[in-house]
Enzyme design. Sequence first.
Site, PDB file in Angstrom:
ATOM      1  CG  ASP A   1    -109.731 -14.075 -25.155  1.00  0.00           C
ATOM      2  OD1 ASP A   1    -107.910 -14.105 -25.670  1.00  0.00           O
ATOM      3  OD2 ASP A   1    -109.549 -13.251 -26.874  1.00  0.00           O
TER       4      ASP A   1
ATOM      5  CG  ASP B   1    -104.529 -13.475 -30.743  1.00  0.00           C
ATOM      6  OD1 ASP B   1    -105.851 -14.596 -29.967  1.00  0.00           O
ATOM      7  OD2 ASP B   1    -105.128 -12.312 -29.472  1.00  0.00           O
TER       8      ASP B   1
ATOM      9  CD  GLU C   1    -102.764 -15.663 -21.930  1.00  0.00           C
ATOM     10  OE1 GLU C   1    -102.320 -16.364 -23.093  1.00  0.00           O
ATOM     11  OE2 GLU C   1    -103.269 -14.495 -21.715  1.00  0.00           O
TER      12      GLU C   1
END
Length: 953
Positions: free
Chosen positions: A551, A628, A554
Amino acid sequence: MKKVKIYISLFLGLTLASCSTKKHYEKVDEGIIINFDNLNIKKLKLQVLGDQLIHVSATPEAEFPKDSSLIIVPKKRDIPFTVDEVGDSILLSTNKLKVMVSTLNGGIQFKDKKGNIILAEENGGGKTFDPIEVEDTKGYTIRQIFNSPQDEAFYGLGQHQADEFNFKNKSEELFQYNTKVSVPFIVSNKNYGLLWDSYALSRFGDSRPFEQLNTIFKIYNKEGKAGSLTGTYTTTDSGVKTLVRQEASIFFEDKKSIKKLPEGFPLKNASLTYEGAIEAPKTGAYKFSLYYAGYIKVFLNNEEIVPERWRTAWNPNSYKFVMDLEAGKKVPLRIEWQPNGGVSYCGLRAKTPQLEEEKGNQVWWSEMNKSLNYYFVHGNSMDEVIKGYRELTGKAQIMPKWAMGYWQSRERYKTEDEILGALKGFRDRKIPIDNIVLDWNYWEEDAWGSHEFDASRFPDPKGMVDAIHDMNAKMMISVWPKFYRTTKNFKAFDEKGWMYQQAIQDSVRDWVGPGYIGSFYDAYSGGARKLFWKQIYDNLYPIGVDAWWMDASEPNVLDCTDMDYRKSLQGPTALGSSTEFFNTYALMNAEAIYDGQREVAPNKRVFLLTRSGFAGLQRYSTATWSGDIATRWEDMKAQISAGLNFAVSGIPYWTMDIGGFCVEDRYVSAQGVYDKTGKENADYKEWRELNARWHQFGAFAPLYRSHGQFPFREAWNIAPKGHPAYESIVSYTNLRYRLMPYIYTLAGMTNYDDYTIMRPLVMDFANDKNVENISDQFMFGSSIMVNPVYSYQARNRTVYFPAGTNWFDFYTGEYIKGGQDKNVDAPYERIPLYIKEGAIIPVGPEIQYTDEKPADKITLYVYRGQDGSFTLYEDEGVNYNYEAGKSAKIPFNYNDADGTLTIGTREGEFKGMLKSRIFVIVPVSKENPKAFIYDAEGQTITYDGTEQTISLK
């Protein structure tokens, strides 16, 4: 930082042209270097990496930098080419390409063998270099312009959320963020691709950033006074008065700029309106970017330009629109915003009409590079272009077979009992499933990054995983590159200098409990990558975890920061400043997992799911999901175009949170009403239909996975058995498993043939111009056309049937002529599916998980009307023996003229392979339509691996 513009000029370098006896290039390994004495570009290199693969690099320095590419797989290539001087140009020729370089200005043209131009740099070379210095490192802000004909279309660039598909005459800023994955690769309908080798913040289509309204327009408030818009702030909170103030701009887009909102005004229950007018400085098309969280609408010139959209307060989204404006004319503007959260974000920015030299062209811009580098990839089809891309950046791995099945996840299973109970719920109800997922926060609250379980909630982690395996499923676990500073794992990184320090220095606290301080490790360091894997291996690998969920890769150290602070939080890296190495964190992190697992378990297939990605991700057996996203119909629709462009970006495995991750309050409330009364109110009715429709689409994504916040996402928690939502979800899950021989063949093709599973229509029907802008239909493999339904209570939709073939209705066998639009039925329980002529589709047995039993009896649908072929692929499903040739292929070829199906000789073998099996052949034709039924009756053939030809007449 100091910048000095350097432009490539058309008129410099004439001395070179006049010296006809002077050789203007030097031949080097794999290519040539051209030197320019009188141009601001000093060197240009053409490197031949394939008959249709050319690497172009250029620098204004005397020498090229010594750095190597992060995205290109180094390998020795020996491709024959010739070099000649032709007038004022140098001609480099391969067996399939001609590349012309002007000695006057360095401009490049790529041509086919007949001399037709495929791609050309803008007249004069189209290159711009602006010196930039960051953290004592010098580089260049670069721009490259290519000419682009009016009828060109561009696809790719990764995955973005503005629901754009064809990027011709559009612009996209390339950076990584939650729900946004940037891959600097495009594929043109002119059958070439361009891979832009830059890791910095980049832009495609327009080199300029969006600007605040007051820097572009004259703005007027509600009363017509120049200089501001009128902001009206109201709330339902008692005792809080309405506030009216003048706003110089609408820019509340990050943690820094939201401080300009009225101090102390409660946003949770507020309604905000910004209104007035804007006046354009010149006539033309103005591009707007709306940044929003909460509920928002935009009215321009008294038209609702942006109907209501919503995103959760902590995770804003961007949406773009274009408006033609007339110079000097006041245009009314009104923004209606309900923040829907205590902290929320909103912004509206714009761009003036595009620069003339960029208008209509292909434009690339990057903030910081040592030199300019791009790769030209040519082929006779989009598939060939993607094959060339993977030749450069690495082959896609075959994912484990279980990954092709259904995955269940939620945010989050809080205890051992919850995750085991959910899996048991599938098995008890006989709903197929292969993978269940343990999301974040299985550790103790203050121990993020420890990789240790909270014993009060997960007393026996290995026993839990063993129990999952005993129920014939796999488990994927969430592992973040994030570490609280109090953990021993943080300290192990920190003592080596492998933790990003800005968040620690600024005492940045996250959202958990009282808020804890931590940061992310530096994935650009080879030693840090090895340590990251070692910590996972020591703590999690021994309990039997099957797959890894990465997760926030980035990396998202902190939500909703301005761009400069983001760079500070994720750097400096081991390779240099985060300005230069801004977009490639997920790629480096994926390498850590892939290399780590293959070293300790070289024959166990790696599976990694990451929230971000970059060019080359496919070589690390890594998939990406779309982050998300929200639980809205417009968000569901946006995933279709997002997934298609991600697929064209060369990375074949993609998935999404079916149903959306972030949930509107009304759906949570509706669940509560239903729990208390057992009655389906209007919101819960819509929630169920949304999930049903999303599953119908998701069953045909490369990976089929449901995930999200409360309400829970298991089928029986969405709706009870007998409800059309439940029945539809279970039906499409079963269909996914029945199609497993077809689907796993597609997975094999991603490796052997560099294939793309989820395919925009333009890939398979390139000769039909009507498909170039169709973003809400796609091919699942070569045979099945999928047409999602993404509007509430829609019971029909328009489908375009591409020309060049005819089609069969999946559910009835009805024959439909290609080359037409048709309004078709789409009842609640199903979406329109169509099979093209010539398709051969294998249907396997009923199974509850992918390796429950061998497909010893396959129903083989043959859709007549055109010749067709399909090659069934099989291997052991869980290991890398296929890399050593341990696999089998069975070719099927249908000849429509004589009505025969030839099942060819089986090629290859592997441990556990079926030596004999039964095929039940079901022909479908215009004259004899048949519905797609799993266990249909047909001509039965026993196949032992030797060739057979069967007459279907």
